[in-house]
Design a protein around this motif. Sequence first.
Motif, short mmCIF file in Angstrom:
data_model
loop_
_atom_site.label_atom_id
_atom_site.label_comp_id
_atom_site.label_asym_id
_atom_site.label_seq_id
_atom_site.Cartn_x
_atom_site.Cartn_y
_atom_site.Cartn_z
N PRO A 1 34.20 32.64 46.68
CA PRO A 1 33.57 31.83 47.65
C PRO A 1 32.23 32.53 48.51
O PRO A 1 31.32 31.70 48.85
N ALA A 2 32.08 33.75 48.78
CA ALA A 2 31.00 34.40 49.34
C ALA A 2 29.83 34.39 48.43
O ALA A 2 28.76 34.08 49.15
N ARG A 3 29.99 34.57 47.35
CA ARG A 3 28.70 34.37 46.31
C ARG A 3 28.12 33.03 46.45
O ARG A 3 27.01 32.84 46.40
N TRP A 4 29.00 31.95 46.82
CA TRP A 4 28.67 30.47 46.66
C TRP A 4 27.97 30.59 48.17
O TRP A 4 26.97 29.65 48.26
N LEU A 5 28.64 30.79 49.11
CA LEU A 5 28.23 30.35 50.66
C LEU A 5 26.84 30.80 50.86
O LEU A 5 26.29 30.19 51.41
N GLY A 6 26.46 32.25 50.67
CA GLY A 6 25.30 32.77 51.10
C GLY A 6 24.18 32.04 50.63
O GLY A 6 23.35 31.41 51.25
N PRO A 7 23.71 31.83 49.37
CA PRO A 7 22.85 31.20 48.91
C PRO A 7 22.65 29.68 49.12
O PRO A 7 21.76 28.92 49.33
N ALA A 8 24.10 29.04 49.07
CA ALA A 8 24.15 27.45 49.61
C ALA A 8 23.41 27.32 50.97
O ALA A 8 22.78 26.50 51.11
N LEU A 9 23.71 28.21 52.15
CA LEU A 9 23.35 27.97 53.08
C LEU A 9 21.74 28.55 53.33
O LEU A 9 20.94 27.71 53.89
N ALA A 10 20.97 29.39 52.51
CA ALA A 10 20.08 29.47 52.41
C ALA A 10 19.09 28.51 51.93
O ALA A 10 18.05 28.50 52.43
N SER A 11 19.78 27.79 50.96
CA SER A 11 18.88 26.76 50.42
C SER A 11 19.30 25.22 50.71
O SER A 11 18.60 24.44 50.59
N GLY A 12 20.31 25.16 51.54
CA GLY A 12 20.72 23.98 52.00
C GLY A 12 21.30 22.90 50.88
O GLY A 12 21.22 21.86 50.82
#
Length: 252
Positions: free
Chosen positions: A211-222
């Motif tokens: 979940p942390a691997r998903w969350l970081g780039p998801a927030l950065a890219s929207g």
Amino acid sequence: MEAASTSPQARLELRAASRSEQDTIQARGMTAYLAEGVGTFLLVFFICAVISAGTGGALQLDIAGLGMLHALTLGVLVYALAASSGAHFNPAITTAMLAIRQIRPRDAAAYIAFQLAGGILAGFLVLLLFHHAGASVNYGATAINPTVVANGSAWLGLIDEAIGAFILMWAVMAVAVNPRGERHFNGLVIGGALGLAVMVFGPATGAGLNPARWLGPALASGTYSDFWIYLVGPVAGALLAALGYRALVLSR
């Protein structure tokens, strides 16, 4: 009357046994929490940075190379930080460890908070450093590939994520939790399990498995498409592996 008179004593003994079991779980502190945050940050950063920088033509990685990147990064971090925190670097791993009583609830909550914070910081640092090059790949954000997953099915993607997290957690159980495990090979086995899962499931879902691997780039890219499979899948797979390994191996 005898049963009634002994039942309070039995309850006291059960509570004492429960407290004794809790006392055997290693207490963690701020050093361990920081190690989890730093380890997760580095894991997410190097994975997403290579994916982002590679789009500029400076580095070309096929799926085998990407799997090797994951294996080496996680392996190095396990060897470097396992002595401080146990090297979870993944909320799904921490949740599974909590389920089999390898970590206290308070420590597990702190681990997950620091892991998510590390992932978010990594995502935004990749955005800052590779703003133009990484835009086309959403700075390493995970997504279902409809050309690999039939009809782009989120449910099939969920299964992919769960199986990938399962093999990762199974490796953790084998070498880190099993008292007879070969701890000298922790980094190789755990990193290798992640690399294997990425080679198989990377083309399908991006192989978040964390979940942390998903969350970081998801927030950065929207980009948050099918977000729930990257939360539910890894946790379900890790829990199944931890409970299954305990039943099949440790309890015997």
